[in-house]
Design an enzyme around this catalytic site. Structure first.
Site, PDB file in Angstrom:
ATOM      1  N   TRP A   1     -23.705  57.788   0.903  1.00 39.22           N
ATOM      2  CA  TRP A   1     -22.963  57.857  -0.352  1.00 39.22           C
ATOM      3  C   TRP A   1     -23.935  58.501  -1.336  1.00 39.22           C
ATOM      4  O   TRP A   1     -24.960  57.900  -1.691  1.00 39.22           O
ATOM      5  CB  TRP A   1     -22.564  56.460  -0.821  1.00 39.22           C
TER       6      TRP A   1
ATOM      7  N   ASN B   1     -31.532  53.534   2.675  1.00 39.10           N
ATOM      8  CA  ASN B   1     -30.465  53.114   1.768  1.00 39.10           C
ATOM      9  C   ASN B   1     -31.126  52.526   0.534  1.00 39.10           C
ATOM     10  O   ASN B   1     -32.009  51.675   0.658  1.00 39.10           O
ATOM     11  CB  ASN B   1     -29.579  52.054   2.450  1.00 39.10           C
ATOM     12  N   GLY B   2     -30.716  52.996  -0.643  1.00 41.60           N
ATOM     13  CA  GLY B   2     -31.299  52.487  -1.884  1.00 41.60           C
ATOM     14  C   GLY B   2     -31.727  53.660  -2.750  1.00 41.60           C
ATOM     15  O   GLY B   2     -31.272  54.796  -2.555  1.00 41.60           O
TER      16      GLY B   2
ATOM     17  N   LYS C   1      -6.226  50.036  -9.103  1.00 45.33           N
ATOM     18  CA  LYS C   1      -5.684  50.449  -7.793  1.00 45.33           C
ATOM     19  C   LYS C   1      -5.031  51.825  -7.922  1.00 45.33           C
ATOM     20  O   LYS C   1      -5.240  52.693  -7.080  1.00 45.33           O
ATOM     21  CB  LYS C   1      -4.633  49.442  -7.268  1.00 45.33           C
TER      22      LYS C   1
ATOM     23  N   LYS D   1     -17.379  51.179  -0.289  1.00 48.82           N
ATOM     24  CA  LYS D   1     -16.929  49.780  -0.338  1.00 48.82           C
ATOM     25  C   LYS D   1     -18.011  48.846  -0.865  1.00 48.82           C
ATOM     26  O   LYS D   1     -17.720  47.847  -1.500  1.00 48.82           O
ATOM     27  CB  LYS D   1     -16.516  49.368   1.079  1.00 48.82           C
TER      28      LYS D   1
HETATM   29  C1  F6R Z   1     -11.823  48.314  -6.068  1.00 49.32           C
HETATM   30  C2  F6R Z   1     -13.015  47.775  -5.484  1.00 49.32           C
HETATM   31  C3  F6R Z   1     -14.230  47.665  -6.332  1.00 49.32           C
HETATM   32  C4  F6R Z   1     -14.990  46.378  -6.017  1.00 49.32           C
HETATM   33  C5  F6R Z   1     -16.323  46.337  -6.789  1.00 49.32           C
HETATM   34  C6  F6R Z   1     -17.057  45.027  -6.566  1.00 49.32           C
HETATM   35  O1  F6R Z   1     -10.758  48.320  -5.168  1.00 49.32           O
HETATM   36  O2  F6R Z   1     -13.038  47.424  -4.342  1.00 49.32           O
HETATM   37  O3  F6R Z   1     -13.932  47.738  -7.682  1.00 49.32           O
HETATM   38  O4  F6R Z   1     -14.190  45.295  -6.351  1.00 49.32           O
HETATM   39  O5  F6R Z   1     -17.134  47.390  -6.387  1.00 49.32           O
HETATM   40  O6  F6R Z   1     -17.337  44.831  -5.229  1.00 49.32           O
HETATM   41  P1  F6R Z   1     -17.648  43.403  -4.631  1.00 49.32           P
HETATM   42  O7  F6R Z   1     -16.449  42.571  -4.770  1.00 49.32           O
HETATM   43  O8  F6R Z   1     -18.002  43.687  -3.210  1.00 49.32           O
HETATM   44  O9  F6R Z   1     -18.805  42.857  -5.419  1.00 49.32           O
END
Ligand code: F6R
Length: 582
Positions: A65, A91-92, A458, A577
């Site tokens: 990424w 990574n980082g 979304k 993600k």
């Molecule tokens: C949107 C989405 C992101 C995550 C955000 C936090 O669909 O998935 O906005 O919610 O990056 O991620 P977590 O929940 O893994 O800390």
């Protein structure tokens, strides 16, 4: 962001195995990918294609990424030094990479990418030239490098992988004939349940059939092997066109499973959470994105019961939160690896606040740094856009608020979600219409305000339509200027919410194309009193469930609009993600 894999095996294995494992981490980034299997280096742009003819006993792989440097094959990992002696996957972010690069350039190193990561390969190449042994070179690196890193390194003529960690996740999985290094357990959770988690400033030397862990000063350390379990839904798409739809349709199952766990396997943890809330002067949530919206809903539920509760976007936590020993900080995170949340928790811990968390991915950093952690038990989310995790986060928070007197019937939540999913054909029709617009506005109040923001997120991330989710009452203070004839406005109208009804009328009067998500019977059926054509009617009490159900309707609307536009729904552009950079 970025996923890394390293494999050392007793027996030869096909090089494509590296890519098979990497594919399981693709949700961490999908700009480019590559692998090195001790004979060849392969790098490509875009989605991981599991292919390759060779065989090997050792190799590293990386899915990217992009942060420093564009999406090009030169910037794809793994990276090599000048003499191809050292190969790394990282990574980082190496924060002081510019200083290190200048120092290395002065010594004659030439760089071929724009990345911060490439300095790592040159750094170790230089140290080896200076006749340092690798372990001393790693100790030097841990002193000199600033930033976050999980690094896998191979050195020509050496049959080991060197693995170094600071603030980016890294875990060693133990299979019968192989040792697998990875960014998270999902890389190997289908073939083993045994793993060792790296802590900050530790490194390991992994060889065929053996591993040794070291602290930053080079002293050997003993590490415990964890036996992990993780309930995963079958991550095959099967008949579904996209994982996102599959995950929305799993919501009834996973929410029922999570609620049941609070009566059984998570009963004690839940009791401790309730007791911590009781004992604390105030509650502050820390979260990002979708998880932040769930926490906003949680703050609403708790606040309604008289508890002092607020939430902050984790990246702004230290600028806006006053925390002390009487504060309970609740982190909400699907991945458990979000760097902004980790930073907020470190800050809270420095201020002596108690830190607990609700996470989905087990053994994640956030789970391990919390005094108490509950699992939201949503199972693996493959689609980048979070859906079922939101439902389970919000339902767990609603269950928590119930303990403090919030009235809600959670027993029929799963059934109600099923009923809503059964309306998907009608929702698809509304979504198709909405997909032709360049903007959309989503309005909510009270429990539906966080949901309005979540639906907007979304819509933005998977359709690329500009969307704003806001408080119905705030619209007239400026944003209403943007409403034109035909602009879609999704109004979330809780039963008898006269103020929301007025806010909807205000935009309708200016030509907005209304889409109503409601549990108000006046809108029910084509001949409903309100005479609005595009209505998603949710047959439920106004008891806190409505917010969650309205969000599911919004998830489906966003999904079908994106599908009508032919978008890459499971892997939207520019996203990943797991967001492990600041
Ligand atoms: C949107 C989405 C992101 C995550 C955000 C936090 O669909 O998935 O906005 O919610 O990056 O991620 P977590 O929940 O893994 O800390």
């Amino acid at each position: 962001m970025c996923g890394i894999i390293g494999v050392v095996s007793r027996d030869e294995f096909p090089s494509r195995f590296l890519l098979e494992r990497l594919k399981r981490l693709e949700y961490r980034g999908y700009d480019s990918y590559g692998y090195y299997d001790s004979t060849s280096l392969k790098r490509n742009l875009g989605e991981i294609i599991v292919a390759g003819e060779g065989k090997t006993r050792i190799g590293i792989a990386h899915t990217r990424w992009a942060t420093h440097g564009g999406v090009t094959s030169e910037n794809a990992h793994p990276h090599m030094g000048c003499d191809d002696e050292v190969v790394i996957a990282h990574n980082g972010i190496i924060e002081n990479y510019k200083d290190l690069k200048v120092m290395l350039e002065k010594k004659g190193h030439e760089f071929s990418s724009e990345t911060d990561s490439e300095v790592v390969a040159h750094y170790f190449e230089e140290k080896l030239k200076e006749k340092k042994d690798v372990k001393r070179a790693i100790s030097d690196f841990l002193k000199e490098a600033h930033g976050t890193f999980a690094i896998l390194m191979m050195i020509k003529g050496d049959d080991s992988i060197y693995a170094i960690k600071r603030d980016s996740p890294l875990v060693l999985g133990m299979c019968e004939d192989k040792l697998i290094l990875a960014s998270d357990i999902y890389a190997f959770s289908d073939i083993t349940t045994k793993a060792i988690f790296f802590e900050n400033d530790e490194y390991a030397v992994i060889k065929k059939g053996s591993y040794e862990f070291y602290a930053k000063d080079g002293k050997r350390i003993r590490k415990d092997v964890t036996s992990f379990t993780w309930q995963q839904e079958d991550s095959e798409k099967r008949a579904y066109k996209h994982f996102m739809l599959k995950e929305i349709e799993e919501e009834p199952l996973v929410v029922a499973r999570m609620l049941l766990s609070l009566e059984h396997e998570q009963k004690e943890a839940f009791r401790r959470l309730v007791s911590l809330v009781k004992k604390s002067r105030k509650i502050i949530f820390a979260a990002c994105g979708t998880s932040y919206h769930a926490s906003l809903l949680g703050a609403f539920y708790l606040h309604t019961t008289g508890i002092e509760a607020q939430t902050l976007i984790a990246s702004e936590f230290k600028h806006y939160a006053n925390v002390d020993a009487d504060t309970l900080v609740i982190a909400i995170s699907q991945s458990g690896e979000t760097m902004d949340v980790i930073d907020a928790l470190k800050y809270a811990q420095e201020k002596k606040a108690k830190v607990v968390s609700l996470v989905n991915v087990p053994y994640s950093t956030i789970q391990r740094m919390s005094a108490l952690s509950l699992s939201i038990m949503a199972g693996q989310e493959v689609a980048v856009a979070s859906t079922k995790a939101f439902v389970n986060q919000a339902a767990l928070l609603l269950r928590l608020a119930q303990e403090f007197g919030y009235k809600a019937n959670l027993a029929n939540l799963a059934e109600k979600i099923k009923g809503l999913i059964a309306q998907k054909d009608e929702i698809r029709r509304i979504a198709k219409d909405m997909s032709r617009s360049k903007d959309a506005y989503i309005l909510g109040r009270g429990q539906t305000y966080p949901v309005a923001r979540e639906i907007a997120l979304k819509v933005k991330e998977i359709t690329y339509i500009h969307a704003e989710g806001m408080m119905g009452g705030e619209l007239k203070h400026g944003t209403i200027a943007l409403i034109e004839k035909g602009t879609p406005v999704i109004s979330l109208i809780g039963c008898k919410d006269e103020d929301m009804i007025s806010n909807s009328k205000e935009v309708e009067a200016r030509g907005a194309k209304m889409i109503i998500i409601t549990n108000n019977p006046d809108y029910q059926g084509k001949k409903g009193k309100a005479k609005i054509k595009d209505v998603v009617f949710i047959d439920t009490d106004n008891d806190g469930k409505f917010g969650i159900l309205a969000c599911v309707a919004g998830q489906l609307l966003a999904y079908y609009a994106a599908d009508a536009l032919g978008r890459e729904i499971d892997k939207p552009r520019n996203l990943a993600k797991s967001v492990t950079v600041k």
